[in-house]
Motif scaffolding. Structure first.
Motif, PDB file in Angstrom:
ATOM      1  N   PRO A 143      -1.655 -11.230  -1.169  1.00 20.40           N
ATOM      2  CA  PRO A 143      -2.327 -10.836  -2.416  1.00 20.40           C
ATOM      3  C   PRO A 143      -1.381 -10.094  -3.361  1.00 20.40           C
ATOM      4  N   MET A 144      -1.477 -10.392  -4.643  1.00 21.84           N
ATOM      5  CA  MET A 144      -0.702  -9.669  -5.650  1.00 21.84           C
ATOM      6  C   MET A 144      -1.072  -8.190  -5.554  1.00 21.84           C
ATOM      7  N   LEU A 145      -0.058  -7.334  -5.503  1.00 25.32           N
ATOM      8  CA  LEU A 145      -0.241  -5.885  -5.337  1.00 25.32           C
ATOM      9  C   LEU A 145      -1.001  -5.568  -4.049  1.00 25.32           C
ATOM     10  N   GLY A 146      -0.746  -6.343  -3.027  1.00 32.08           N
ATOM     11  CA  GLY A 146      -1.411  -6.161  -1.742  1.00 32.08           C
ATOM     12  C   GLY A 146      -0.478  -6.480  -0.594  1.00 32.08           C
ATOM     13  N   ALA A 147      -1.069  -6.716   0.578  1.00 31.82           N
ATOM     14  CA  ALA A 147      -0.274  -6.932   1.778  1.00 31.82           C
ATOM     15  C   ALA A 147      -0.952  -7.923   2.717  1.00 31.82           C
ATOM     16  N   ARG A 148      -0.161  -8.477   3.582  1.00 35.77           N
ATOM     17  CA  ARG A 148      -0.631  -9.316   4.676  1.00 35.77           C
ATOM     18  C   ARG A 148      -0.034  -8.726   5.945  1.00 35.77           C
ATOM     19  N   VAL A 149      -0.817  -8.680   7.015  1.00 40.42           N
ATOM     20  CA  VAL A 149      -0.362  -8.073   8.262  1.00 40.42           C
ATOM     21  C   VAL A 149       0.020  -9.150   9.275  1.00 40.42           C
ATOM     22  N   GLY A 177       1.147  -3.387  13.568  1.00 43.69           N
ATOM     23  CA  GLY A 177       1.650  -4.634  13.020  1.00 43.69           C
ATOM     24  C   GLY A 177       2.718  -4.368  11.971  1.00 43.69           C
ATOM     25  N   VAL A 178       3.128  -5.449  11.328  1.00 46.08           N
ATOM     26  CA  VAL A 178       4.104  -5.376  10.257  1.00 46.08           C
ATOM     27  C   VAL A 178       3.390  -5.815   8.983  1.00 46.08           C
ATOM     28  N   ALA A 179       3.544  -5.035   7.919  1.00 45.93           N
ATOM     29  CA  ALA A 179       2.885  -5.338   6.647  1.00 45.93           C
ATOM     30  C   ALA A 179       3.893  -5.958   5.690  1.00 45.93           C
ATOM     31  N   ILE A 180       3.531  -7.126   5.136  1.00 45.97           N
ATOM     32  CA  ILE A 180       4.349  -7.795   4.128  1.00 45.97           C
ATOM     33  C   ILE A 180       3.701  -7.526   2.776  1.00 45.97           C
ATOM     34  N   PHE A 181       4.407  -6.817   1.911  1.00 46.77           N
ATOM     35  CA  PHE A 181       3.876  -6.406   0.611  1.00 46.77           C
ATOM     36  C   PHE A 181       4.402  -7.297  -0.501  1.00 46.77           C
ATOM     37  N   ARG A 182       3.554  -7.522  -1.505  1.00 51.59           N
ATOM     38  CA  ARG A 182       3.943  -8.292  -2.692  1.00 51.59           C
ATOM     39  C   ARG A 182       3.689  -7.438  -3.929  1.00 51.59           C
ATOM     40  N   CYS A 189       1.918   4.584   8.287  1.00 56.60           N
ATOM     41  CA  CYS A 189       2.386   5.630   7.394  1.00 56.60           C
ATOM     42  C   CYS A 189       3.185   6.677   8.181  1.00 56.60           C
ATOM     43  N   PRO A 190       4.313   7.152   7.624  1.00 60.22           N
ATOM     44  CA  PRO A 190       5.093   8.161   8.338  1.00 60.22           C
ATOM     45  C   PRO A 190       4.394   9.516   8.417  1.00 60.22           C
ATOM     46  N   HIS A 191       3.328   9.719   7.643  1.00 62.63           N
ATOM     47  CA  HIS A 191       2.618  10.996   7.632  1.00 62.63           C
ATOM     48  C   HIS A 191       1.732  11.146   8.865  1.00 62.63           C
ATOM     49  N   LYS A 192       0.717  10.273   8.987  1.00 62.59           N
ATOM     50  CA  LYS A 192      -0.193  10.362  10.139  1.00 62.59           C
ATOM     51  C   LYS A 192      -0.555   8.999  10.699  1.00 62.59           C
ATOM     52  N   GLY A 193       0.280   8.000  10.431  1.00 64.91           N
ATOM     53  CA  GLY A 193       0.085   6.697  11.054  1.00 64.91           C
ATOM     54  C   GLY A 193      -0.951   5.803  10.404  1.00 64.91           C
ATOM     55  N   GLY A 194      -1.391   6.126   9.202  1.00 63.88           N
ATOM     56  CA  GLY A 194      -2.393   5.305   8.526  1.00 63.88           C
ATOM     57  C   GLY A 194      -1.893   3.891   8.249  1.00 63.88           C
ATOM     58  N   PRO A 195      -2.813   2.937   8.089  1.00 63.25           N
ATOM     59  CA  PRO A 195      -2.438   1.536   7.858  1.00 63.25           C
ATOM     60  C   PRO A 195      -1.987   1.313   6.410  1.00 63.25           C
ATOM     61  N   LEU A 196      -0.695   1.257   6.195  1.00 64.33           N
ATOM     62  CA  LEU A 196      -0.162   1.085   4.845  1.00 64.33           C
ATOM     63  C   LEU A 196      -0.651  -0.208   4.197  1.00 64.33           C
ATOM     64  N   SER A 197      -0.930  -1.218   5.003  1.00 68.04           N
ATOM     65  CA  SER A 197      -1.394  -2.509   4.465  1.00 68.04           C
ATOM     66  C   SER A 197      -2.712  -2.376   3.714  1.00 68.04           C
ATOM     67  N   GLN A 198      -3.452  -1.310   3.966  1.00 68.19           N
ATOM     68  CA  GLN A 198      -4.731  -1.096   3.290  1.00 68.19           C
ATOM     69  C   GLN A 198      -4.592  -0.185   2.068  1.00 68.19           C
ATOM     70  N   GLY A 199      -3.352   0.196   1.769  1.00 71.65           N
ATOM     71  CA  GLY A 199      -3.100   1.077   0.637  1.00 71.65           C
ATOM     72  C   GLY A 199      -2.976   0.321  -0.668  1.00 71.65           C
ATOM     73  N   ILE A 200      -2.824   1.066  -1.739  1.00 69.98           N
ATOM     74  CA  ILE A 200      -2.688   0.499  -3.078  1.00 69.98           C
ATOM     75  C   ILE A 200      -1.204   0.374  -3.409  1.00 69.98           C
TER      76      ILE A 200
END
Length: 135
Positions: free
Chosen positions: A15-21, A33-38, A51-62
């Protein structure tokens, strides 16, 4: 170690401005998993989906610009380095990516390597490598 490029998806599948896991690990392993960002200009970046802070799923971020905001605590992570932007600190693992003719390739050897000391210990205890699931 030589590179072993594996076709993962097409750029348009992310997804544009998103990620695939891309899932990693065997059924009994609970590995991030590994997140591929576009980005908006079709640049592709790959980070460990943690996330390096507390392990949150970066793929679900903005995704904005060349950063992603963690959905848990809004920590901004630079997509090119995997490092949190000041005043936050810490880094998550980055992965090599190759884009050719609209196809996204990841280095299978790099993906199978343990992403942390905990994964390394787990793999060593059981004598197995991680598994990458691209479906």
């Amino acid at each position: 170690m030589t590179e072993q490029w594996k076709l993962i998806c097409k750029v348009e599948d992310i997804p544009m401005l998103g990620a695939r896991v891309v899932k990693r690990g065997l059924a009994w392993q609970d590995l991030p998993g590994v997140a591929i960002f576009r980005t908006n200009d079709d640049k592709i970046f790959v980070l460990l989906d943690q996330c390096p802070h507390k392990g949150g799923p970066l793929s679900q971020g903005i995704v904005f610009g060349e950063r992603v905001a963690c959905p848990l605590h809004n920590v901004n992570v630079a997509l090119d380095s995997g490092c949190a932007v000041a005043p936050d600190s810490g880094c998550t693992r980055t992965y090599s990516v190759k884009v050719e003719d609209g196809n996204v390739f990841l280095d299978l050897n790099e993906l199978n390597a343990p992403a942390s000391k905990a994964e390394q210990a787990l793999a060593g205890s059981f004598g197995v490598a991680t598994h990458v699931e691209t479906a």
